[in-house]
Motif scaffolding. Structure first.
Motif, PDB file in Angstrom:
ATOM      1  N   TYR A   9       0.849  -1.187   0.000  1.00 12.47           N
ATOM      2  CA  TYR A   9       0.000   0.000   0.000  1.00 12.47           C
ATOM      3  C   TYR A   9       0.887   1.240   0.000  1.00 12.47           C
ATOM      4  CZ  TYR A   9      -3.822   3.153   1.137  1.00 12.47           C
ATOM      5  OH  TYR A   9      -4.735   4.166   1.109  1.00 12.47           O
ATOM      6  N   GLY A  10       0.655   2.132  -0.959  1.00 13.86           N
ATOM      7  CA  GLY A  10       1.502   3.311  -1.073  1.00 13.86           C
ATOM      8  C   GLY A  10       2.902   2.981  -1.550  1.00 13.86           C
ATOM      9  N   GLU A  35      -2.965   3.892  -3.242  1.00 13.28           N
ATOM     10  CA  GLU A  35      -3.172   2.709  -4.080  1.00 13.28           C
ATOM     11  C   GLU A  35      -2.245   1.592  -3.618  1.00 13.28           C
ATOM     12  OE1 GLU A  35      -2.350   3.545  -8.158  1.00 13.28           O
ATOM     13  OE2 GLU A  35      -3.991   4.981  -8.377  1.00 13.28           O
ATOM     14  N   PHE A  36      -2.612   0.362  -3.988  1.00 17.67           N
ATOM     15  CA  PHE A  36      -1.670  -0.745  -3.843  1.00 17.67           C
ATOM     16  C   PHE A  36      -0.838  -0.821  -5.112  1.00 17.67           C
ATOM     17  CE2 PHE A  36      -4.916  -1.967  -0.784  1.00 17.67           C
ATOM     18  CZ  PHE A  36      -4.132  -2.379   0.287  1.00 17.67           C
ATOM     19  N   ARG A  63      -1.254  -1.912 -10.520  1.00 18.58           N
ATOM     20  CA  ARG A  63      -1.854  -0.995  -9.540  1.00 18.58           C
ATOM     21  C   ARG A  63      -3.280  -1.431  -9.189  1.00 18.58           C
ATOM     22  NH1 ARG A  63      -1.479   4.153 -12.928  1.00 18.58           N
ATOM     23  NH2 ARG A  63      -3.027   4.841 -11.409  1.00 18.58           N
ATOM     24  N   TYR A  64      -3.644  -1.159  -7.939  1.00 18.21           N
ATOM     25  CA  TYR A  64      -4.985  -1.483  -7.455  1.00 18.21           C
ATOM     26  C   TYR A  64      -5.482  -0.313  -6.608  1.00 18.21           C
ATOM     27  CZ  TYR A  64      -3.396  -6.324  -8.301  1.00 18.21           C
ATOM     28  OH  TYR A  64      -2.880  -7.475  -8.839  1.00 18.21           O
ATOM     29  N   GLU A  65      -6.826  -0.088  -6.672  1.00 17.10           N
ATOM     30  CA  GLU A  65      -7.422   0.884  -5.762  1.00 17.10           C
ATOM     31  C   GLU A  65      -7.274   0.373  -4.328  1.00 17.10           C
ATOM     32  OE1 GLU A  65      -8.656   3.494  -7.118  1.00 17.10           O
ATOM     33  OE2 GLU A  65      -9.524   2.973  -9.072  1.00 17.10           O
ATOM     34  N   LYS A  66      -7.565   1.261  -3.377  1.00 18.35           N
ATOM     35  CA  LYS A  66      -7.474   0.863  -1.975  1.00 18.35           C
ATOM     36  C   LYS A  66      -8.367  -0.343  -1.666  1.00 18.35           C
ATOM     37  CE  LYS A  66      -8.090   2.721   2.707  1.00 18.35           C
ATOM     38  NZ  LYS A  66      -8.610   3.808   3.541  1.00 18.35           N
ATOM     39  N   ASP A  67      -9.514  -0.437  -2.348  1.00 25.25           N
ATOM     40  CA  ASP A  67     -10.406  -1.569  -2.067  1.00 25.25           C
ATOM     41  C   ASP A  67      -9.997  -2.841  -2.810  1.00 25.25           C
ATOM     42  OD1 ASP A  67     -11.133  -1.189  -4.687  1.00 25.25           O
ATOM     43  OD2 ASP A  67     -13.252  -0.794  -4.281  1.00 25.25           O
TER      44      ASP A  67
END
Ligand code: FES
Lengths: 167, 146
Positions: A111-112, A120-121, A129-133
Motif C-alpha cells: 500500500y503506497g 493505491e496498492f 496498480r490497485y485501488e485501496k479496495d
C-alpha cells in the motif's frame, strides 16, 4: 521447517491466491511495523481454522500489513506457511483484509508502494496498480482484483481464513 | 519462481516478465568454521526464500551455489551470470555472507551469519524481513531504472 513442502503449497496459494507483503520504497520503514502473530496456541483458540492476527482496536482506515503463520498440509508435509494480509476499515466501518498477492504473476503488492500514488496498492514487479479496495486499475498488468480473506471478528480480535478471489 | 519444472516452464513462457535471477552464494566448511558458515547459510536461505515469496512474479530463485574455495566460488558465480544473461535474465543478484567478495564486480547483497533458529519466532521474522527488504529495495530500484 519443511521448506521443500512449501513449494508445492505456495503454488496452490498462487492459484487460490494468498499470502502478502509489498515492501517497496518505504519498505525499510514498513517492515519493523509489521504485526506478526506466531503463537501456535492462538491458532486453536479461534474460529475453525482461522488464525488470530490482530486486535480490532488496532485496525484503522489506513491499510496495515499483518504477517501470520498457518499450519498447512500438502501431499507430503505438514508445515508452517507465512502469510500476509493488508487490513483496514472502509468508509462504512467494515473491516477489509486483502491478500497482497498480485493477480498478475504473484508478487506481493504494497500500500503506497508507489510514493506518487499513496492511496493505491502497487506491485513492484511489473508496476501493477490497485485501488485501496483492491480493484485492479485498467491499463496495468493485473486483470483481476486482489483476493479478500475470509474473516471473523471474535473477542476483540480479527481472525483470518483463506483468501477468496474477487471477480 | 522456484527452480522446479513447473516454474521453469512458466518462466520460459513468461520470459518478458520473469527477468531476474536470485542466487544464494554459500561457503562450505566442515571444521571449526562450520558453525559460522552454517549460520551464513541460514540467513542466506531464509532471505532468498522470503525475497522469492514477495517477488515470485518476476524473480527466479536459483539453487544455491556453494564453494569451498573463494576463487572457485567467484568463478562459478561469474559463469552463472554469463549463462543467465545470455538466456534472457536481465538482472542477476547474489546473496552472500562472504565479505571477501566485497570488492568484486558481482552484484551481491551481503547478510550477516546469524543463528536464526536460536531466536524467538518474532525476532527471526523481523531480521529476515529487514534483510529481504534490502534485497527487494535493490531489485525494485533496478526495475524502476529500466
Ligand atoms: S506480478 Fe504484479 S504486476 Fe506482474
Amino acid at each position: 521447517m519443511a521448506q521443500n513442502g512449501s513449494k508445492v503449497t505456495r503454488r496452490q496459494f498462487l492459484t487460490y491466491t494468498l499470502t502478502g507483503v509489498g515492501g517497496f520504497m518505504a519498505a525499510t520503514l514498513i517492515s519493523p511495523m509489521v504485526n506478526f502473530a506466531i503463537d501456535p496456541v492462538l491458532k486453536k483458540s479461534g474460529a475453525g481454522d482461522k488464525v488470530k492476527v490482530i486486535s480490532l482496536d488496532d485496525i484503522t482506515t489506513e491499510p496495515q500489513r499483518v504477517d501470520f503463520k498457518k499450519q498447512t498440509q500438502d501431499a507430503w508435509y505438514e508445515f508452517e506457511e507465512t502469510l500476509s494480509a493488508w487490513v483496514f476499515k472502509d468508509e462504512s466501518g467494515e473491516i477489509i483484509a486483502l491478500s497482497p498477492i498480485c493477480t498478475h504473476l504473484g508478487c506481493q503488492v504494497g500500500y503506497g508502494g508507489d510514493p506518487t500514488r499513496p492511496t493505491e496498492f502497487f506491485c513492484p514487479c511489473h508496476f501493477g496498480r490497485y485501488e485501496k479496495d483492491g480493484t485492479n486499475i485498467p491499463g496495468t498488468p493485473p486483470t483481476a482484483p486482489l483476493a479478500r480473506y475470509e474473516k471473523e471478528e471474535k473477542d476483540g480480535f480479527l481472525y483470518l481464513g483463506s483468501p477468496v478471489a474477487q471477480l | 519462481m522456484r527452480f522446479d519444472g513447473l516454474d521453469a516452464m512458466k518462466s520460459l513462457s513468461e520470459r518478458q516478465y520473469v527477468d531476474t535471477l536470485v542466487v544464494p552464494l554459500v561457503e562450505l566448511a566442515f571444521d571449526e568454521d562450520m558453525v559460522r558458515k552454517a549460520e551464513g547459510n541460514e540467513v542466506i536461505q531464509a532471505v532468498a526464500l522470503e525475497t522469492e515469496r514477495q517477488l515470485s512474479g518476476r524473480t527466479m530463485l536459483s539453487p544455491t551455489i556453494s564453494y569451498v574455495d573463494a576463487e572457485a566460488g567467484r568463478a562459478l558465480a561469474e559463469q552463472v551470470t554469463v549463462q543467465a544473461t545470455a538466456s534472457g535474465f536481465t538482472h542477476v543478484l547474489f546473496i552472500s555472507s562472504d565479505l571477501r567478495f566485497k570488492g568484486s564486480e558481482l552484484p551481491i547483497i551481503f547478510v550477516p551469519p546469524l543463528a536464526l533458529k536460536g531466536m524467538s519466532g518474532e525476532q527471526s521474522h523481523t531480521m529476515v524481513q529487514n534483510f529481504a527488504t534490502q534485497v527487494i529495495t535493490d531489485l525494485s530500484s533496478r526495475w524502476m531504472a529500466t
